[in-house]
Design an enzyme around this catalytic site. Sequence first.
Site, PDB file in Angstrom:
ATOM      1  N   TYR A 192       0.836  -1.196   0.000  1.00 47.63           N
ATOM      2  CA  TYR A 192       0.000   0.000   0.000  1.00 47.63           C
ATOM      3  C   TYR A 192       0.877   1.255   0.000  1.00 47.63           C
ATOM      4  O   TYR A 192       0.659   2.179  -0.796  1.00 47.63           O
ATOM      5  CB  TYR A 192      -0.912  -0.009   1.214  1.00 47.63           C
ATOM      6  CG  TYR A 192      -1.822   1.190   1.317  1.00 47.63           C
ATOM      7  CD1 TYR A 192      -2.938   1.306   0.492  1.00 47.63           C
ATOM      8  CD2 TYR A 192      -1.575   2.198   2.246  1.00 47.63           C
ATOM      9  CE1 TYR A 192      -3.781   2.397   0.589  1.00 47.63           C
ATOM     10  CE2 TYR A 192      -2.409   3.293   2.347  1.00 47.63           C
ATOM     11  CZ  TYR A 192      -3.506   3.395   1.520  1.00 47.63           C
ATOM     12  OH  TYR A 192      -4.345   4.489   1.605  1.00 47.63           O
ATOM     13  N   LYS A 212       1.182   4.097  -2.992  1.00 46.84           N
ATOM     14  CA  LYS A 212       0.831   5.500  -2.781  1.00 46.84           C
ATOM     15  C   LYS A 212       2.026   6.423  -3.025  1.00 46.84           C
ATOM     16  O   LYS A 212       1.854   7.570  -3.457  1.00 46.84           O
ATOM     17  CB  LYS A 212       0.254   5.698  -1.381  1.00 46.84           C
ATOM     18  CG  LYS A 212      -1.118   5.065  -1.191  1.00 46.84           C
ATOM     19  CD  LYS A 212      -2.128   5.633  -2.180  1.00 46.84           C
ATOM     20  CE  LYS A 212      -3.536   5.131  -1.927  1.00 46.84           C
ATOM     21  NZ  LYS A 212      -4.531   5.738  -2.843  1.00 46.84           N
TER      22      LYS A 212
END
Length: 265
Positions: A158, A162
């Site tokens: 994640y 990002k």
Amino acid sequence: MDLHMNGKTVVITGGTAGIGRAVALAFLKEGANVAVFSRREQKVTEFTEEMSAQFGPERILGDVLDVTDAGQMTRFADRVRERFGSLDVWVNNAGVKIDRFFTDYTSDEWEYVMRVNVQGVWEGAKIAASHMKSQRSGVIVNISSFASKIPHAGQSLYAASKAAVSSLTRTMAAELAPFGIRVVGVVPGMIKTDIARENIRQFGDKYVNDIAMRRLGEPEDLADPIVFLCSGAASYITGVDVEISGGKFSVQNSPYPWAEAEKGC
């Protein structure tokens, strides 16, 4: 301040819940037309019915789509342009997270997270830009995460995805500037959404202690700032991440000022 969003058309990926829903509502209140899509049919139905009743069905468009399918997004954008006459704002909000040690992720999980969080942003921005170029105007918003700056253990995919989104924001902004298109990133702090629920359950008190404002964020805390960033009032803002975190890690000892304030300082 009149942000002059009346009649503008906004597309929000993952726009039926959490941050996306709050942003959609804020744009509708400013007079914009809003088109959203999500993978969950029930959420799309509930959203479109509620917002149509409140703002009128002529200003709402919703569909069940997946950001990993560029063809679906392309056709949706065409429908939006045909229905409303323009495509002025595209908010890349959809995202996924899988919690695991990096050594335990599978190749399929890596591909899934990157396809949704990175490829979905890239494809969405390309589709939006293809419409905005002919208008010589538009704003693309990429929702990143505080994890792009300081990752969580157990969320390496994640965080990496990002960080890639934040990098894409800068490049996209430079390449689209000659066409009058701005690209802005938004870095939320710890916001009370479905994707953050388990982290908040486990570490909520710790998070609060690291935030200068001593509270977790609500999706609504991001909504009005995002509308502002998409308006003419922010016409010289592009190629940057705007952090909306309540002052997370602004200092190493966030509780100190609160303790001193209680003493009457």
